[in-house]
Write a protein that holds these residues in place. Sequence first.
Motif, PDB file in Angstrom:
ATOM      1  N   GLU A  78       0.884  -1.379   0.108  1.00  0.00           N
ATOM      2  CA  GLU A  78       0.133   0.130  -0.012  1.00  0.00           C
ATOM      3  C   GLU A  78       0.898   1.327   0.117  1.00  0.00           C
ATOM      4  O   GLU A  78       0.463   2.281  -0.731  1.00  0.00           O
ATOM      5  N   TYR A 121      -6.971   0.994   2.404  1.00  0.00           N
ATOM      6  CA  TYR A 121      -6.008   0.765   1.588  1.00  0.00           C
ATOM      7  C   TYR A 121      -6.524   1.122   0.216  1.00  0.00           C
ATOM      8  O   TYR A 121      -6.446   0.260  -0.877  1.00  0.00           O
ATOM      9  N   ASN A 123      -4.647   2.694  -2.337  1.00  0.00           N
ATOM     10  CA  ASN A 123      -3.764   2.312  -3.442  1.00  0.00           C
ATOM     11  C   ASN A 123      -4.219   0.984  -3.934  1.00  0.00           C
ATOM     12  O   ASN A 123      -3.907   0.430  -5.005  1.00  0.00           O
ATOM     13  N   THR A 124      -3.950  -0.177  -2.979  1.00  0.00           N
ATOM     14  CA  THR A 124      -4.280  -1.430  -3.223  1.00  0.00           C
ATOM     15  C   THR A 124      -5.960  -1.778  -3.873  1.00  0.00           C
ATOM     16  O   THR A 124      -5.636  -2.530  -5.027  1.00  0.00           O
TER      17      THR A 124
END
Length: 287
Positions: A78, A121, A123-124
Amino acid sequence: MSTTPLKIAIQKSGRLFEESLKILKDCGISIDNGHDQLKVRARNFPLEVMYLRNGDIPKYLRDGVADIGIIGENLLIEKGEELEIVERLGFSKCRVSLAIPKEQELNGLGDLEGKRIATSYPNTVNRFLEQEGINAELHMISGSVEIAPNIGLADAIVDIVSSGSTLFKNNLKEVSTILESEAVLATSPQIGSAQRELLAKLLFRLRSVLKARDSRYVLLNAPNEKVDAIIKILPGMRSPTVLPLAEEGWSSLHTVIEKDKFWQIIDELKAQGAEGILVCPIEKMVL
């Protein structure tokens, strides 16, 4: 002339804290942990431990404040995807998963199109949605993500899952795993050559401990005419040790096998005449 220590960042509290200290202790490193200390030097190894907020560790590694860090792989993905993982540590295993209210159904990931997803999270999740070609609305939440569907903030959540009990208590069900995670040892891109030498020594100890945790020492007795057949069954090291017993016609076999494979072969060992099978944990294993 004192050696500049290897600086390691670990979580100051939370699920990685105890296991991080334990694996360092198993490596023979003595750390006197004073009350509320945020930095402490090991007594018998050139290592300086920095206790940090979990989410800050990737930045401290990136900036070279810490040379290495023990961190959850999920957080590294992340916040610090470019940081190098030098060893997987095998504890604090979890997964980052998609969950929805129990009363709802998800016929496919395409059902997420246009939905609201709450997560810590982003970005993930954004990478996951992009890979799947899904457009969804993300709500960034720090803390109790599981409450979001219950208060009408989101249709689904993405969060870390270990046992699943937290999801159950919040009337949610896991429907898809985005990634698997465990504690890892990561390095700073700015680590110096002297610290790399210390890291190599630490890795040697770590790998000896990890190999021992995954292995078991096995002792068994068998008739001499069955020894060759039993050796073929054992998936151990190069060759087991075979010693004669006081009772004529019998031998004792000693070997090391992976702990997860023992129950797969126990019936075969017994069928070949193995008796008195003893399985022992191993403290350290140097190869």
